[in-house]
Design an enzyme around this catalytic site. Structure first.
Site, PDB file in Angstrom:
ATOM      1  N   ASP A   1       0.867  -1.165   0.000  1.00 43.59           N
ATOM      2  CA  ASP A   1       0.000   0.000   0.000  1.00 43.59           C
ATOM      3  C   ASP A   1       0.917   1.232   0.000  1.00 43.59           C
ATOM      4  O   ASP A   1       2.111   1.122   0.255  1.00 43.59           O
ATOM      5  CB  ASP A   1      -0.870  -0.052   1.261  1.00 43.59           C
ATOM      6  CG  ASP A   1      -1.634   1.226   1.483  1.00 43.59           C
ATOM      7  OD1 ASP A   1      -2.331   1.674   0.546  1.00 43.59           O
ATOM      8  OD2 ASP A   1      -1.530   1.797   2.597  1.00 43.59           O
TER       9      ASP A   1
ATOM     10  N   ASP B   1      -0.044   5.145   1.026  1.00 43.70           N
ATOM     11  CA  ASP B   1      -0.176   6.106   2.127  1.00 43.70           C
ATOM     12  C   ASP B   1      -0.064   5.382   3.466  1.00 43.70           C
ATOM     13  O   ASP B   1      -0.766   4.401   3.711  1.00 43.70           O
ATOM     14  CB  ASP B   1      -1.532   6.832   2.051  1.00 43.70           C
ATOM     15  CG  ASP B   1      -1.584   7.825   0.905  1.00 43.70           C
ATOM     16  OD1 ASP B   1      -0.751   8.747   0.891  1.00 43.70           O
ATOM     17  OD2 ASP B   1      -2.451   7.669   0.019  1.00 43.70           O
TER      18      ASP B   1
HETATM   19 MG    MG Z   1      -2.492   3.132   3.643  1.00 47.19          MG
END
Ligand code: MG
Length: 231
Positions: free
Chosen positions: A8, A10
């Site tokens: 992922d 962020d």
């Molecule tokens: Mg994230």
């Protein structure tokens, strides 16, 4: 056999969540939708549209109109862009170098819809990611917590679920990865309790990306764990 690690973005590769939490909570409150920063973390990964409608239903008793969604989202983005540029997450580069040295693919799976994403990723992590091994909001119909983004990541890497590991920080992202059938490491880089990530389906919950980088060899050698809590 492990062939890829799906990251992922962020809160995993970039320390960007404090900015998102600030921008969302301030923009929403300006429109009369009170959103605490913690709620931003709980909804991380959801589309802007979906997040706005959760609040509009609570305070207005209805979905926001497309025009309202656009206005709030634009206000959030404008505020976000005034904040300092998010920095790479400590420990992430070290981990990525280990993954590359082991000959495993590095895949990004993000709900972000930024056209300049690849430039930003390449500036922070040169020679780590390939454009064809990135899943963004433009690639999928359903965002996290739907498994589609992670299933798309597997498809792009041309591998099966048991040949990958996911690294996530958000409850909805963990749900998506777990639903895609992939072994999921949660790194708790925000203010939520570890239990929230465990309950979302994480196989392991770790305190930071640095911790994951430091213990990577030991962690990938574990098979068939229930859920390990390291804190
Ligand atoms: Mg994230």
């Amino acid at each position: 056999m492990l062939k890829a690690v799906l990251f992922d973005m962020d809160g995993v590769l970039f320390d960007s969540m404090p900015n998102h939490a600030y921008a969302w909570s301030h923009a929403m409150t300006d429109f009369g939708l009170k959103m605490e920063p913690e709620e931003v973390y709980m909804n991380e990964g959801r589309t802007g549209h979906g997040t706005i409608n959760i609040l509009s239903n609570r305070y207005w008793g209805r979905n926001a109109t497309d025009e309202e969604v656009q206005k709030i989202y634009d206000a959030k983005s404008a505020l976000f862009n005034t904040l300092p540029e998010p920095q790479p997450m400590p420990g992430a580069m070290e981990l990525l170098n280990k993954v590359r040295a082991q000959g495993m693919m590095r895949v990004i799976v993000t709900g972000s819809a930024t056209h300049a994403l690849l430039d930003r990723v390449n500036a922070a992590y040169p020679d780590i990611f390939l454009p064809e091994l990135m899943v963004t909001a433009f690639d999928v119909k359903h965002g996290k917590p739907n498994p589609e983004p992670y299933l798309m990541g597997l498809k792009k890497a041309n591998i099966q679920a048991d040949e990958a590991i996911v690294v996530e920080n958000a409850p909805l992202g963990v749900q998506a990865a777990h639903a895609a059938g992939i072994f999921t490491i949660a790194v708790n880089t925000g203010p939520l309790k570890d239990e929230v990530l465990k309950e979302a389906g994480a196989d392991i919950v770790l305190p930071s990306m640095q911790y994951l980088a430091d213990h990577w060899e030991e962690i990938v050698s574990i098979d068939n764990v229930q859920c390990i809590m390291y804190n």
